[in-house]
Design a protein around this motif. Structure first.
Motif, mmCIF file in Angstrom:
data_model
loop_
_atom_site.group_PDB
_atom_site.id
_atom_site.type_symbol
_atom_site.label_atom_id
_atom_site.label_comp_id
_atom_site.label_asym_id
_atom_site.label_seq_id
_atom_site.Cartn_x
_atom_site.Cartn_y
_atom_site.Cartn_z
ATOM 1 N N THR A 2 0.825 -1.195 0.000
ATOM 2 C CA THR A 2 0.000 0.000 0.000
ATOM 3 C C THR A 2 0.865 1.253 0.000
ATOM 4 O O THR A 2 1.837 1.347 0.751
ATOM 5 C CB THR A 2 -0.912 0.010 1.236
ATOM 6 O OG1 THR A 2 -1.690 -1.182 1.253
ATOM 7 C CG2 THR A 2 -1.829 1.211 1.203
ATOM 8 N N PRO A 4 1.897 4.700 1.166
ATOM 9 C CA PRO A 4 1.598 5.449 2.390
ATOM 10 C C PRO A 4 1.067 6.848 2.096
ATOM 11 O O PRO A 4 1.504 7.514 1.156
ATOM 12 C CB PRO A 4 2.956 5.511 3.101
ATOM 13 C CG PRO A 4 3.966 5.346 2.015
ATOM 14 C CD PRO A 4 3.335 4.447 1.004
ATOM 15 N N ARG A 5 0.125 7.279 2.902
ATOM 16 C CA ARG A 5 -0.429 8.630 2.834
ATOM 17 C C ARG A 5 0.390 9.496 3.782
ATOM 18 O O ARG A 5 0.439 9.227 4.983
ATOM 19 C CB ARG A 5 -1.906 8.619 3.222
ATOM 20 C CG ARG A 5 -2.752 7.729 2.332
ATOM 21 C CD ARG A 5 -4.160 7.525 2.913
ATOM 22 N NE ARG A 5 -4.936 8.764 2.930
ATOM 23 C CZ ARG A 5 -5.210 9.453 4.031
ATOM 24 N NH1 ARG A 5 -4.755 9.055 5.203
ATOM 25 N NH2 ARG A 5 -5.913 10.572 3.970
ATOM 26 N N PRO A 48 -3.223 10.969 8.212
ATOM 27 C CA PRO A 48 -2.261 10.317 7.319
ATOM 28 C C PRO A 48 -1.592 9.128 7.999
ATOM 29 O O PRO A 48 -1.710 8.957 9.221
ATOM 30 C CB PRO A 48 -1.241 11.433 7.049
ATOM 31 C CG PRO A 48 -1.295 12.267 8.291
ATOM 32 C CD PRO A 48 -2.738 12.264 8.723
ATOM 33 N N ASP A 49 -0.902 8.330 7.214
ATOM 34 C CA ASP A 49 -0.131 7.218 7.782
ATOM 35 C C ASP A 49 1.140 7.736 8.446
ATOM 36 O O ASP A 49 1.519 7.283 9.533
ATOM 37 C CB ASP A 49 0.251 6.209 6.684
ATOM 38 C CG ASP A 49 -0.966 5.605 6.018
ATOM 39 O OD1 ASP A 49 -1.861 5.137 6.747
ATOM 40 O OD2 ASP A 49 -1.037 5.617 4.779
ATOM 41 N N VAL A 50 1.805 8.665 7.770
ATOM 42 C CA VAL A 50 3.095 9.180 8.247
ATOM 43 C C VAL A 50 3.121 10.694 8.107
ATOM 44 O O VAL A 50 2.712 11.239 7.078
ATOM 45 C CB VAL A 50 4.274 8.579 7.445
ATOM 46 C CG1 VAL A 50 5.609 9.156 7.926
ATOM 47 C CG2 VAL A 50 4.291 7.057 7.563
ATOM 48 N N HIS A 73 -5.196 10.762 17.665
ATOM 49 C CA HIS A 73 -4.942 9.735 16.653
ATOM 50 C C HIS A 73 -3.581 9.068 16.918
ATOM 51 O O HIS A 73 -2.592 9.358 16.239
ATOM 52 C CB HIS A 73 -4.955 10.346 15.254
ATOM 53 C CG HIS A 73 -6.301 10.794 14.796
ATOM 54 N ND1 HIS A 73 -7.321 9.912 14.499
ATOM 55 C CD2 HIS A 73 -6.813 12.032 14.592
ATOM 56 C CE1 HIS A 73 -8.400 10.586 14.137
ATOM 57 N NE2 HIS A 73 -8.118 11.869 14.187
ATOM 58 N N GLU A 75 -2.567 6.326 16.100
ATOM 59 C CA GLU A 75 -2.119 5.478 14.990
ATOM 60 C C GLU A 75 -1.264 6.237 13.979
ATOM 61 O O GLU A 75 -0.580 5.621 13.150
ATOM 62 C CB GLU A 75 -3.330 4.860 14.275
ATOM 63 C CG GLU A 75 -4.181 5.831 13.448
ATOM 64 C CD GLU A 75 -5.239 6.566 14.242
ATOM 65 O OE1 GLU A 75 -6.201 7.045 13.621
ATOM 66 O OE2 GLU A 75 -5.119 6.656 15.483
ATOM 67 N N VAL A 76 -1.277 7.554 14.020
ATOM 68 C CA VAL A 76 -0.468 8.344 13.090
ATOM 69 C C VAL A 76 1.003 8.251 13.505
ATOM 70 O O VAL A 76 1.343 8.444 14.674
ATOM 71 C CB VAL A 76 -0.915 9.820 13.075
ATOM 72 C CG1 VAL A 76 0.008 10.644 12.184
ATOM 73 C CG2 VAL A 76 -2.352 9.921 12.584
ATOM 74 N N GLN A 77 1.862 7.948 12.549
ATOM 75 C CA GLN A 77 3.287 7.804 12.829
ATOM 76 C C GLN A 77 4.027 9.074 12.407
ATOM 77 O O GLN A 77 3.752 9.626 11.335
ATOM 78 C CB GLN A 77 3.863 6.604 12.064
ATOM 79 C CG GLN A 77 3.156 5.287 12.324
ATOM 80 C CD GLN A 77 3.371 4.770 13.736
ATOM 81 O OE1 GLN A 77 4.295 5.169 14.421
ATOM 82 N NE2 GLN A 77 2.493 3.871 14.181
ATOM 83 N N TYR A 116 8.426 4.374 4.476
ATOM 84 C CA TYR A 116 7.759 3.071 4.417
ATOM 85 C C TYR A 116 7.967 2.285 5.717
ATOM 86 O O TYR A 116 7.040 1.623 6.208
ATOM 87 C CB TYR A 116 8.259 2.269 3.216
ATOM 88 C CG TYR A 116 7.436 2.502 1.966
ATOM 89 C CD1 TYR A 116 6.432 1.620 1.589
ATOM 90 C CD2 TYR A 116 7.645 3.625 1.171
ATOM 91 C CE1 TYR A 116 5.662 1.835 0.456
ATOM 92 C CE2 TYR A 116 6.885 3.862 0.037
ATOM 93 C CZ TYR A 116 5.897 2.960 -0.317
ATOM 94 O OH TYR A 116 5.129 3.179 -1.434
ATOM 95 N N GLY A 119 5.857 3.845 8.430
ATOM 96 C CA GLY A 119 4.474 3.480 8.183
ATOM 97 C C GLY A 119 4.148 2.060 8.590
ATOM 98 O O GLY A 119 3.006 1.745 8.948
#
Length: 214
Positions: A2, A4-5, A48-50, A73, A75-77, A116, A119
């Motif tokens: 996937t 990453p966003r 976003p993811d990252v 959030h 979960e956001v890295q 990556y 993420g």
């Protein structure tokens, strides 16, 4: 895999444009901001993811953004991307919740790999910067004795190797930092995997991350 966003937080538009050009279509840029309040609002909105996060910019800098996003959030890295490589800046932003820290001298290919890995839940540091973090956290007094039976079965040297491997070090880099051979590092990793009943380096990184060892 996937794509990453990612979200960019940096107060120099030219630098943001350069990062986007280097990362190209390997990522999806979902937003950018050049000051704290806008960054917090947009990151919480777009999740976003990252987040590529500069350390110093108007309004309080990266630590304020981390405190404004992670409670909402988790979960956001966050990957700190800064011109600064001082121990104080590195340690402060990691304490605030960033999962990695690299300097702006990083190549485009290395930055893409770091995005990556962050993420995927790994921790990423430039080798010298990782040393700052390791030194800072390894010398902190422990408020209570360890009550993790899995961690307790590892020797002090195995714990050192575990932390470095989980931070993304190669066997050669671990060997150099601990002044041991790469063969010995490999032996320690095998022992750690066996004791923790894990199969891969990725599982090892996740195990260490869940226990906040990195």
């Amino acid at each position: 895999m996937t794509i990453p966003r990612i979200f960019l937080v940096e107060d120099h538009a030219v630098f943001r444009a350069g990062v986007k050009a280097e990362l190209g279509e390997a990522v999806e840029v979902v937003g950018e901001a050049d000051e704290v309040e806008a960054a917090i609002e947009l990151i919480n909105e777009r999740v976003p993811d990252v987040v590529l996060l500069d350390v110093h910019f108007p309004g309080g800098g990266g630590q304020v953004v981390l405190r404004g996003v992670l409670p909402v959030h988790p979960e956001v890295q966050f990957l700190a991307l800064s011109v600064s490589d001082t121990p104080e800046d590195v340690i402060a932003v990691i304490r605030a919740g960033a999962r990695g820290y690299v300097t702006k001298t990083i190549s485009g290919e290395e930055l893409l790999q770091a995005v990556y890995r962050i993420g995927a839940g790994d921790a990423v540091f430039s080798p010298r910067l990782a040393g700052f973090v390791l030194d800072a956290f390894s010398h902190e007094p422990t408020a209570t004795p360890s009550i993790d039976p899995e961690l307790d079965q590892l020797s002090p040297r195995e714990r050192e190797v575990l932390r470095l491997i989980a931070r993304g070090y190669t066997y050669k880099e671990v060997a150099r930092d601990l002044t041991i051979s790469a063969k010995t590092v490999e032996s320690h990793v095998s022992s750690v995997l066996r004791k923790l009943q894990l199969s891969t380096r990725h599982e090892l990184t996740r195990w260490a991350t869940d226990r906040r060892l990195v």
